[in-house]
Design a protein around this motif. Sequence first.
Motif, PDB file in Angstrom:
ATOM      1  N   HIS A  40       0.820  -1.209   0.000  1.00 35.39           N
ATOM      2  CA  HIS A  40       0.000   0.000   0.000  1.00 35.39           C
ATOM      3  C   HIS A  40       0.855   1.260   0.000  1.00 35.39           C
ATOM      4  O   HIS A  40       1.839   1.359   0.740  1.00 35.39           O
ATOM      5  N   ASP A  41       0.466   2.236  -0.830  1.00 32.60           N
ATOM      6  CA  ASP A  41       1.161   3.523  -0.893  1.00 32.60           C
ATOM      7  C   ASP A  41       0.556   4.438   0.172  1.00 32.60           C
ATOM      8  O   ASP A  41      -0.359   5.216  -0.103  1.00 32.60           O
ATOM      9  N   THR A  42       1.073   4.331   1.380  1.00 29.46           N
ATOM     10  CA  THR A  42       0.499   5.071   2.504  1.00 29.46           C
ATOM     11  C   THR A  42       0.665   6.576   2.328  1.00 29.46           C
ATOM     12  O   THR A  42      -0.226   7.351   2.689  1.00 29.46           O
ATOM     13  N   GLU A  43       1.780   7.010   1.767  1.00 27.66           N
ATOM     14  CA  GLU A  43       1.999   8.446   1.587  1.00 27.66           C
ATOM     15  C   GLU A  43       0.988   9.047   0.636  1.00 27.66           C
ATOM     16  O   GLU A  43       0.489  10.145   0.866  1.00 27.66           O
ATOM     17  N   ALA A  44       0.666   8.331  -0.429  1.00 28.34           N
ATOM     18  CA  ALA A  44      -0.254   8.863  -1.433  1.00 28.34           C
ATOM     19  C   ALA A  44      -1.717   8.673  -1.039  1.00 28.34           C
ATOM     20  O   ALA A  44      -2.557   9.540  -1.306  1.00 28.34           O
ATOM     21  N   GLU A  45      -2.039   7.546  -0.399  1.00 34.20           N
ATOM     22  CA  GLU A  45      -3.441   7.205  -0.160  1.00 34.20           C
ATOM     23  C   GLU A  45      -3.838   7.243   1.313  1.00 34.20           C
ATOM     24  O   GLU A  45      -5.009   7.080   1.645  1.00 34.20           O
ATOM     25  N   GLY A  46      -2.877   7.453   2.186  1.00 34.05           N
ATOM     26  CA  GLY A  46      -3.170   7.465   3.612  1.00 34.05           C
ATOM     27  C   GLY A  46      -3.272   6.062   4.177  1.00 34.05           C
ATOM     28  O   GLY A  46      -3.381   5.081   3.448  1.00 34.05           O
ATOM     29  N   ALA A  47      -3.223   5.957   5.499  1.00 34.02           N
ATOM     30  CA  ALA A  47      -3.292   4.656   6.158  1.00 34.02           C
ATOM     31  C   ALA A  47      -4.728   4.147   6.185  1.00 34.02           C
ATOM     32  O   ALA A  47      -5.683   4.922   6.199  1.00 34.02           O
ATOM     33  N   PHE A  48      -4.882   2.833   6.203  1.00 35.38           N
ATOM     34  CA  PHE A  48      -6.199   2.232   6.390  1.00 35.38           C
ATOM     35  C   PHE A  48      -6.665   2.518   7.818  1.00 35.38           C
ATOM     36  O   PHE A  48      -5.861   2.688   8.736  1.00 35.38           O
ATOM     37  N   PHE A  85       4.171 -16.777   2.196  1.00 38.01           N
ATOM     38  CA  PHE A  85       5.122 -16.250   3.172  1.00 38.01           C
ATOM     39  C   PHE A  85       6.465 -15.844   2.578  1.00 38.01           C
ATOM     40  O   PHE A  85       7.427 -15.615   3.305  1.00 38.01           O
ATOM     41  N   SER A  86       6.532 -15.774   1.273  1.00 44.47           N
ATOM     42  CA  SER A  86       7.765 -15.365   0.602  1.00 44.47           C
ATOM     43  C   SER A  86       7.443 -14.208  -0.346  1.00 44.47           C
ATOM     44  O   SER A  86       6.476 -14.291  -1.117  1.00 44.47           O
ATOM     45  N   PRO A  87       8.206 -13.120  -0.282  1.00 41.01           N
ATOM     46  CA  PRO A  87       9.342 -12.861   0.602  1.00 41.01           C
ATOM     47  C   PRO A  87       8.903 -12.568   2.033  1.00 41.01           C
ATOM     48  O   PRO A  87       7.711 -12.552   2.323  1.00 41.01           O
ATOM     49  N   GLU A  88       9.872 -12.318   2.904  1.00 43.85           N
ATOM     50  CA  GLU A  88       9.565 -12.013   4.296  1.00 43.85           C
ATOM     51  C   GLU A  88       8.773 -10.713   4.394  1.00 43.85           C
ATOM     52  O   GLU A  88       8.845  -9.846   3.532  1.00 43.85           O
ATOM     53  N   PHE A  89       8.031 -10.577   5.466  1.00 40.66           N
ATOM     54  CA  PHE A  89       7.224  -9.383   5.660  1.00 40.66           C
ATOM     55  C   PHE A  89       8.088  -8.194   6.076  1.00 40.66           C
ATOM     56  O   PHE A  89       9.036  -8.337   6.844  1.00 40.66           O
ATOM     57  N   ASP A  90       7.734  -7.030   5.556  1.00 48.18           N
ATOM     58  CA  ASP A  90       8.344  -5.776   5.984  1.00 48.18           C
ATOM     59  C   ASP A  90       7.420  -5.197   7.064  1.00 48.18           C
ATOM     60  O   ASP A  90       6.494  -4.435   6.776  1.00 48.18           O
ATOM     61  N   TRP A  91       7.676  -5.590   8.300  1.00 48.44           N
ATOM     62  CA  TRP A  91       6.749  -5.251   9.379  1.00 48.44           C
ATOM     63  C   TRP A  91       6.623  -3.752   9.618  1.00 48.44           C
ATOM     64  O   TRP A  91       5.529  -3.259   9.934  1.00 48.44           O
ATOM     65  N   GLN A  92       7.691  -3.007   9.462  1.00 48.18           N
ATOM     66  CA  GLN A  92       7.611  -1.560   9.685  1.00 48.18           C
ATOM     67  C   GLN A  92       6.704  -0.902   8.660  1.00 48.18           C
ATOM     68  O   GLN A  92       5.889  -0.031   9.000  1.00 48.18           O
ATOM     69  N   ARG A  93       6.837  -1.311   7.423  1.00 52.04           N
ATOM     70  CA  ARG A  93       5.986  -0.752   6.361  1.00 52.04           C
ATOM     71  C   ARG A  93       4.521  -1.139   6.593  1.00 52.04           C
ATOM     72  O   ARG A  93       3.617  -0.312   6.436  1.00 52.04           O
ATOM     73  N   ILE A  94       4.297  -2.392   6.994  1.00 47.81           N
ATOM     74  CA  ILE A  94       2.937  -2.855   7.253  1.00 47.81           C
ATOM     75  C   ILE A  94       2.317  -2.060   8.395  1.00 47.81           C
ATOM     76  O   ILE A  94       1.161  -1.623   8.317  1.00 47.81           O
ATOM     77  N   ARG A  95       3.079  -1.841   9.445  1.00 46.54           N
ATOM     78  CA  ARG A  95       2.536  -1.119  10.616  1.00 46.54           C
ATOM     79  C   ARG A  95       2.138   0.303  10.264  1.00 46.54           C
ATOM     80  O   ARG A  95       1.146   0.818  10.781  1.00 46.54           O
ATOM     81  N   ARG A  96       2.863   0.944   9.370  1.00 47.80           N
ATOM     82  CA  ARG A  96       2.532   2.317   8.976  1.00 47.80           C
ATOM     83  C   ARG A  96       1.271   2.389   8.121  1.00 47.80           C
ATOM     84  O   ARG A  96       0.688   3.465   7.963  1.00 47.80           O
ATOM     85  N   ALA A  97       0.859   1.260   7.558  1.00 51.24           N
ATOM     86  CA  ALA A  97      -0.229   1.258   6.578  1.00 51.24           C
ATOM     87  C   ALA A  97      -1.626   1.190   7.194  1.00 51.24           C
ATOM     88  O   ALA A  97      -2.621   1.226   6.469  1.00 51.24           O
ATOM     89  N   ALA A  98      -1.733   1.086   8.523  1.00 51.07           N
ATOM     90  CA  ALA A  98      -3.044   1.089   9.183  1.00 51.07           C
ATOM     91  C   ALA A  98      -2.912   1.737  10.547  1.00 51.07           C
ATOM     92  O   ALA A  98      -1.852   1.694  11.172  1.00 51.07           O
ATOM     93  N   ARG A  99      -4.016   2.324  11.021  1.00 51.89           N
ATOM     94  CA  ARG A  99      -3.958   3.055  12.288  1.00 51.89           C
ATOM     95  C   ARG A  99      -4.215   2.163  13.494  1.00 51.89           C
ATOM     96  O   ARG A  99      -3.712   2.443  14.583  1.00 51.89           O
ATOM     97  N   GLU A 100      -5.021   1.130  13.340  1.00 50.71           N
ATOM     98  CA  GLU A 100      -5.359   0.248  14.453  1.00 50.71           C
ATOM     99  C   GLU A 100      -5.249  -1.205  14.014  1.00 50.71           C
ATOM    100  O   GLU A 100      -5.602  -1.548  12.880  1.00 50.71           O
ATOM    101  N   PHE A 101      -4.783  -2.071  14.921  1.00 50.94           N
ATOM    102  CA  PHE A 101      -4.691  -3.505  14.633  1.00 50.94           C
ATOM    103  C   PHE A 101      -5.301  -4.287  15.789  1.00 50.94           C
ATOM    104  O   PHE A 101      -5.046  -3.989  16.957  1.00 50.94           O
TER     105      PHE A 101
END
Length: 199
Positions: free
Chosen positions: A89-97, A119-135
């Motif tokens: 997800h392009d968080t900068e352009a579209e905002g976080a979920f 599960f391949s490739p490995e997850f980019d957890w920092q990028r994923i965390r920025r892409a949503a406000r609540e988990f």
Amino acid sequence: MGKIVIAHEYGYGCGMSAGEHWYTAAGEEFASEGHEVRIPNFPEPFAPEPGVWLKELQAAAADGAPAGETVLVGHSPGGVTVLRLLQEHDTEAEGAFAGVVFVASVSGEVGYEALAPFFSPEFDWQRIRRAAREFRVLHPADDPETGEATGEHVVRLVRELGAEARVTASGGHFPSGGECRLVLPDAVRLIREVIREVL
């Protein structure tokens, strides 16, 4: 009002399509309150292709309300597909979920050859965390799919995403293979919790 997008389970018996399990009841409940609801029907549930599932989920997430008004819900490999969507997800352009609810989802391989490509490739957890406000995470302690590694999967989602988790004493895989579970109140409660927090 917001939008709810539900990514369904890997197919075996009941639950291999968007119209089965608890997805329909949950979707109808939120739709009756004025929320948009999308439950994409992923192709080839018995032999899922991660890229195809991701494309279908991206299309559903892009349809209608913007990311900031959308709650993503992922069940099992549907949850892994949500992780991939967030990573791309392009968080900068579209905002976080608005938020994400993982239901009996996993954060790493579980020993099924058919699911290994998810599960391949490995997850980019920092990028994923920025892409949503609540988990939020909902997982049964007796899940046969994650077995003794259940705690590892849940803790990884909590640690990497800052998620809040609810672990139930029972529930199988919400449900387990061959069974049908037409309602899942705990999942609905967590979706509502996210909606109250961010919408």
